[in-house]
Design an enzyme around this catalytic site. Structure first.
Site, PDB file in Angstrom:
ATOM      1  N   GLY A  11      31.913  39.177  37.367  1.00  0.00           N
ATOM      2  CA  GLY A  11      31.646  40.187  36.328  1.00  0.00           C
ATOM      3  C   GLY A  11      31.789  39.590  34.945  1.00  0.00           C
ATOM      4  N   ALA A  12      31.168  38.402  34.758  1.00  0.00           N
ATOM      5  CA  ALA A  12      31.407  37.629  33.522  1.00  0.00           C
ATOM      6  C   ALA A  12      30.389  37.908  32.431  1.00  0.00           C
ATOM      7  CB  ALA A  12      31.423  36.135  33.850  1.00  0.00           C
ATOM      8  N   VAL A  62      29.169  41.372  44.168  1.00  0.00           N
ATOM      9  CA  VAL A  62      30.348  41.213  45.025  1.00  0.00           C
ATOM     10  C   VAL A  62      30.368  42.148  46.241  1.00  0.00           C
ATOM     11  CG1 VAL A  62      31.811  40.299  43.153  1.00  0.00           C
ATOM     12  CG2 VAL A  62      31.912  42.741  43.709  1.00  0.00           C
ATOM     13  N   ASN A  88      37.487  39.521  38.554  1.00  0.00           N
ATOM     14  CA  ASN A  88      37.482  40.433  37.399  1.00  0.00           C
ATOM     15  C   ASN A  88      36.555  41.635  37.600  1.00  0.00           C
ATOM     16  OD1 ASN A  88      37.556  40.987  34.279  1.00  0.00           O
ATOM     17  ND2 ASN A  88      35.388  40.728  34.787  1.00  0.00           N
ATOM     18  N   TYR A 165      39.707  54.528  41.872  1.00  0.00           N
ATOM     19  CA  TYR A 165      40.030  53.305  41.130  1.00  0.00           C
ATOM     20  C   TYR A 165      41.483  52.911  41.374  1.00  0.00           C
ATOM     21  CZ  TYR A 165      40.583  50.306  36.941  1.00  0.00           C
ATOM     22  OH  TYR A 165      40.838  49.264  36.071  1.00  0.00           O
ATOM     23  N   LYS A 169      42.777  49.527  43.389  1.00  0.00           N
ATOM     24  CA  LYS A 169      43.519  48.476  42.683  1.00  0.00           C
ATOM     25  C   LYS A 169      44.921  48.282  43.286  1.00  0.00           C
ATOM     26  CE  LYS A 169      40.608  47.141  39.365  1.00  0.00           C
ATOM     27  NZ  LYS A 169      40.232  45.746  39.090  1.00  0.00           N
TER      28      LYS A 169
HETATM   29  N1  LIG Z   1      39.345  47.635  30.012  1.00  0.00           N
HETATM   30  C1  LIG Z   1      40.564  48.022  30.347  1.00  0.00           C
HETATM   31  O1  LIG Z   1      41.270  48.731  29.578  1.00  0.00           O
HETATM   32  C2  LIG Z   1      41.174  47.586  31.655  1.00  0.00           C
HETATM   33  C3  LIG Z   1      42.483  48.010  31.952  1.00  0.00           C
HETATM   34  C4  LIG Z   1      43.059  47.607  33.159  1.00  0.00           C
HETATM   35  C5  LIG Z   1      42.351  46.778  34.016  1.00  0.00           C
HETATM   36  N2  LIG Z   1      41.051  46.394  33.707  1.00  0.00           N
HETATM   37  C6  LIG Z   1      40.363  45.537  34.681  1.00  0.00           C
HETATM   38  O2  LIG Z   1      39.789  44.426  34.008  1.00  0.00           O
HETATM   39  C7  LIG Z   1      38.586  44.038  34.683  1.00  0.00           C
HETATM   40  C8  LIG Z   1      37.435  43.950  33.687  1.00  0.00           C
HETATM   41  O3  LIG Z   1      37.274  45.223  33.093  1.00  0.00           O
HETATM   42  P1  LIG Z   1      36.306  45.486  31.853  1.00  0.00           P
HETATM   43  O4  LIG Z   1      36.986  46.486  31.003  1.00  0.00           O
HETATM   44  O5  LIG Z   1      35.826  44.202  31.282  1.00  0.00           O
HETATM   45  O6  LIG Z   1      35.079  46.226  32.596  1.00  0.00           O
HETATM   46  P2  LIG Z   1      33.547  46.352  32.193  1.00  0.00           P
HETATM   47  O7  LIG Z   1      33.363  46.141  30.737  1.00  0.00           O
HETATM   48  O8  LIG Z   1      33.068  47.644  32.797  1.00  0.00           O
HETATM   49  O9  LIG Z   1      32.866  45.125  32.988  1.00  0.00           O
HETATM   50  C9  LIG Z   1      32.834  45.143  34.378  1.00  0.00           C
HETATM   51  C10 LIG Z   1      32.113  43.917  34.873  1.00  0.00           C
HETATM   52  O10 LIG Z   1      32.107  43.967  36.316  1.00  0.00           O
HETATM   53  C11 LIG Z   1      30.770  43.790  36.743  1.00  0.00           C
HETATM   54  N3  LIG Z   1      30.510  44.423  38.028  1.00  0.00           N
HETATM   55  C12 LIG Z   1      30.636  45.730  38.355  1.00  0.00           C
HETATM   56  N4  LIG Z   1      30.250  45.928  39.629  1.00  0.00           N
HETATM   57  C13 LIG Z   1      29.889  44.706  40.120  1.00  0.00           C
HETATM   58  C14 LIG Z   1      29.411  44.260  41.362  1.00  0.00           C
HETATM   59  N5  LIG Z   1      29.181  45.103  42.370  1.00  0.00           N
HETATM   60  N6  LIG Z   1      29.162  42.931  41.528  1.00  0.00           N
HETATM   61  C15 LIG Z   1      29.364  42.066  40.510  1.00  0.00           C
HETATM   62  N7  LIG Z   1      29.786  42.427  39.298  1.00  0.00           N
HETATM   63  C16 LIG Z   1      30.057  43.750  39.106  1.00  0.00           C
HETATM   64  C17 LIG Z   1      29.927  44.408  35.636  1.00  0.00           C
HETATM   65  O11 LIG Z   1      28.581  43.975  35.750  1.00  0.00           O
HETATM   66  P3  LIG Z   1      27.328  44.858  35.142  1.00  0.00           P
HETATM   67  O12 LIG Z   1      27.244  44.517  33.697  1.00  0.00           O
HETATM   68  O13 LIG Z   1      26.163  44.401  35.949  1.00  0.00           O
HETATM   69  O14 LIG Z   1      27.670  46.315  35.377  1.00  0.00           O
HETATM   70  C18 LIG Z   1      30.649  43.852  34.421  1.00  0.00           C
HETATM   71  O15 LIG Z   1      30.279  42.521  34.201  1.00  0.00           O
HETATM   72  C19 LIG Z   1      38.365  45.055  35.792  1.00  0.00           C
HETATM   73  O16 LIG Z   1      38.876  44.539  37.000  1.00  0.00           O
HETATM   74  C20 LIG Z   1      39.187  46.243  35.333  1.00  0.00           C
HETATM   75  O17 LIG Z   1      39.597  47.056  36.420  1.00  0.00           O
HETATM   76  C21 LIG Z   1      40.462  46.781  32.549  1.00  0.00           C
END
Ligand SMILES: NC(=O)c1ccc[n+]([C@@H]2O[C@H](COP(=O)([O-])OP(=O)(O)OC[C@H]3O[C@@H](n4cnc5c(N)ncnc54)[C@H](OP(=O)(O)O)[C@@H]3O)[C@@H](O)[C@H]2O)c1
Length: 250
Positions: A11-12, A62, A88, A165, A169
């Site tokens: 998810g980069a 994934v 990620n 979610y 997790k």
């Molecule tokens: N942001 C927060 O406050 C927060 C807090 C706690 C934990 N986290 C954790 O941090 C991590 C990153 O979060 P983020 O905020 O950066 O999320 P985000 O901005 O929604 O980005 C999610 C990424 O995951 C990819 N993805 C989703 N489904 C996928 C799949 N089936 N196969 C491959 N890639 C997939 C997305 O790709 P597309 O662009 O194609 O959709 C995107 O690149 C996650 O594990 C999240 O649970 C985030």
């Protein structure tokens, strides 16, 4: 010549995954940027190459075993090893939906991305991680899925309701622990990390009011506080859960 370190980030193409790739790249690591949309992955890798970093886009959905298998085969043939794996990629589909109301389809699709995806990818990359002198795995978790927090009637995170979610997790955290036990003898470390509340597409203005307990961060600041887990020394922790540099309860 020192062999370059190889990192795989899922998810980069945006959000934290993109910033993790950038900060790994700045350390001189070759970063394989997983993205389910190849065009977006290529664009993200190109942007970071424009900053002078060594990045390659890897097509990776994934939830698709065939996609995982072909990504792993490409990494094996082109790079021969993996030093750092960052699980990620994730989805948050059920914000504000009560546990009784979550549809089974939503539960399953959330688990496919947030749990089965990283589990399968990790399983398949273990042979390449064993080829590293210092394999490091980081699972992106969240304190809203901490069992301790969920059981605490006074937790400031209690109003955050997203049962699919949260449960996915929590399962990911269990995955961290079972792999930590197995991989210890190979010098491979695996930890979970909660990045905090980060301003990405996943979480921007949709959080309940936590008062002063939680403060939003930029992806840059959040990643600066977790990147240490990708470069742990041999006596560093494994099977831990961390947030902002500190150990946090499961
Ligand atoms: N942001 C927060 O406050 C927060 C807090 C706690 C934990 N986290 C954790 O941090 C991590 C990153 O979060 P983020 O905020 O950066 O999320 P985000 O901005 O929604 O980005 C999610 C990424 O995951 C990819 N993805 C989703 N489904 C996928 C799949 N089936 N196969 C491959 N890639 C997939 C997305 O790709 P597309 O662009 O194609 O959709 C995107 O690149 C996650 O594990 C999240 O649970 C985030």
């Amino acid at each position: 010549m020192v062999e370059p370190k190889i990192a795989m980030v899922t998810g980069a193409n945006r959000g934290l995954g993109f910033e993790i790739s950038r900060q790994l790249g700045k350390k001189g690591i070759t970063v394989l940027m997983g993205a389910r949309n190849s065009e977006k992955g290529e664009q993200a890798a190109k942007t970071l190459r424009g900053e002078g970093l060594e990045t390659h886009a890897i097509a990776l959905e994934v939830t698709d075993s065939a996609s995982i298998a072909s990504a792993v085969e490409r990494i094996r043939s082109d790079f021969g090893k993996v030093d750092v794996l960052v699980n990620n990629a994730a989805v948050l589909l059920d914000i504000g939906i009560q546990p009784s109301d979550v549809k089974e389809e939503m539960l399953r699709s959330t688990f496919e991305v947030n749990f089965f995806g990283p589990y399968r990818l990790t399983q398949q990359l273990v042979p390449l991680l064993k080829k590293s002198r210092r394999g490091r795995i980081v699972n992106l978790g969240t304190q809203v899925a901490s069992l301790n927090q969920l059981a605490d009637p006074n937790s400031p995170l209690r109003e955050d309701i997203c049962p699919a979610y949260q449960t996915s997790k929590t399962a990911l955290n269990a995955m961290t622990l079972v792999f930590a036990k197995e991989l210890k003898e190979f010098g491979i470390k695996i930890n979970s990390v909660c990045p905090g509340w980060v301003m990405t597409d996943m979480r921007h203005d949709d959080l309940p009011d936590y008062g002063d307990a939680v403060r939003p961060m930029s992806p840059q600041e959040a990643v600066e506080k977790l990147i240490w887990l990708t470069e742990l020394p041999d006596d560093g922790p494994t099977g831990g859960f961390f947030s902002e540099g500190r150990s946090v309860p499961w």
